[in-house]
Design a protein around this motif. Structure first.
Motif, short mmCIF file in Angstrom:
data_model
loop_
_atom_site.label_atom_id
_atom_site.label_comp_id
_atom_site.label_asym_id
_atom_site.label_seq_id
_atom_site.Cartn_x
_atom_site.Cartn_y
_atom_site.Cartn_z
N TRP A 144 0.52 -1.95 9.98
CA TRP A 144 0.05 -2.10 8.62
C TRP A 144 -1.47 -1.99 8.63
N MET A 145 -1.99 -1.56 7.49
CA MET A 145 -3.44 -1.46 7.41
C MET A 145 -3.90 -2.13 6.12
N TYR A 146 -4.94 -2.92 6.21
CA TYR A 146 -5.47 -3.58 5.03
C TYR A 146 -6.60 -2.72 4.49
N THR A 147 -6.28 -1.93 3.46
CA THR A 147 -7.30 -1.02 2.94
C THR A 147 -6.99 -0.61 1.50
N ASP A 148 -7.88 0.17 0.92
CA ASP A 148 -7.67 0.68 -0.43
C ASP A 148 -6.83 1.96 -0.33
N GLY A 149 -5.56 1.84 -0.65
CA GLY A 149 -4.62 2.95 -0.48
C GLY A 149 -4.99 4.19 -1.28
N ALA A 150 -5.43 3.98 -2.52
CA ALA A 150 -5.76 5.12 -3.38
C ALA A 150 -6.95 5.90 -2.80
N ARG A 151 -7.94 5.17 -2.29
CA ARG A 151 -9.11 5.82 -1.69
C ARG A 151 -8.75 6.54 -0.40
N MET A 152 -7.88 5.90 0.35
CA MET A 152 -7.42 6.48 1.61
C MET A 152 -6.72 7.82 1.31
N GLU A 153 -5.91 7.81 0.27
CA GLU A 153 -5.19 9.03 -0.10
C GLU A 153 -6.17 10.10 -0.58
#
Ligand code: ADP
Length: 265
Positions: A144-153
């Protein structure tokens, strides 16, 4: 030539102060130069599509076309150029927000392998349009990763779209590999590549390897600088390797033990 220069070279506090002021003057001049260059770039980027808009709008207004097809063709150009301006304004706004630190991240625990698969699927249509193969692989024990999913995408989609844009035949692939404490994402293509001496500049605003080609492809020259900034905001690092005529590979690395905005170093 600097306007603000203090010409004191004594070895005491006054001399040190003069030195500090001169350093500041150099910084200020640099800031002014880049700012001026930035606005010159924006004007240039806007001028070209606006010229097209004006020209073709006039052709239509004065009915300077022979056939309905010709008219449709001009309307198509007008539409494309209007979209280009829209795209440019969106990118500029995004960059401005980032540079002012006005981007708020919304981190959460995400399943990176799944998110990346979705991102790859969003690029499928564009790849299919050019008859390119689009591959996705994930290896290593999923974490798992704790991050901003939308930005990552957004980062990955941007790299994928570039890969598709600058590849005429072959394969675009995305490989996700989980390692101890971190994750590596590689977006690889078999496209035109980037000359080695240009690699250091491609993350700069408005930098394009070949202006006319990039323009033909609808690029703004801002995509990679947004990708670079976003990657930094999320606590990651980005590198690029490329060979003209063979292809390009962008690699992202994220330390999974860091939390963006919290333990970021
Ligand atoms: P653009 O909107 O022009 O594509 P980018 O900032 O996304 O701007 O990219 C900067 C330049 O880097 C592009 O103009 C292009 O010349 C080059 N580039 C980016 N990605 C690739 C790639 N995958 N293959 C070859 N060249 C690339």
């Amino acid at each position: 030539e600097l306007e603000t220069r203090v010409d004191i070279r004594s070895r005491d506090e006054i001399g040190a102060l003069a030195g500090a002021i001169n350093d500041l003057a150099v910084d200020l001049q640099h800031y002014r130069d880049t700012r001026q260059e930035f606005f010159a770039n924006i004007s240039h980027e806007l001028r070209t599509p606006i010229t097209y808009l004006e020209g073709y709008a006039n052709v239509l207004k004065d009915r300077l076309y022979a056939t309905e097809e010709e008219k449709d063709q001009y309307l198509g150009i007008i539409y494309m150029e209007a979209r280009r301006i829209q795209h440019l304004v969106d990118d500029l706004f995004e960059l401005a927000k980032m540079e002012e630190g006005k981007i708020t991240l919304a981190p959460e625990w995400i399943d990176l392998a799944e998110l990346m698969e979705q991102a790859v699927n969003k690029a499928r249509l564009k790849a299919a349009d050019k008859a390119l193969k689009l591959e996705y692989t994930a290896e290593g024990a999923p974490q798992w990763m704790y991050t901003d999913g939308a930005r990552m995408e957004q980062i990955v989609l941007n790299l994928l779209e570039n890969a598709i844009r600058y590849t005429e035949k072959g394969t675009v692939s995305m490989r996700l590999s989980f390692e101890a404490g971190g994750v590596k994402l590689a977006v690889r293509d078999t496209g035109i590549g980037i000359p080695e001496d240009e690699l250091p500049f491609i993350f700069e605003r408005f930098y394009r390897v070949e202006k006319s080609r990039s323009r033909m492809h609808g690029g703004t020259g801002l995509g990679l600088s947004i990708v670079h900034k976003l990657t930094g905001l999320l606590g990651g690092a980005i590198t690029v390797a490329s060979r003209p005529g063979e292809g390009t590979c962008f690699e992202l690395y994220f330390d999974l033990r860091l939390r963006p905005g919290k333990d970021r170093v």
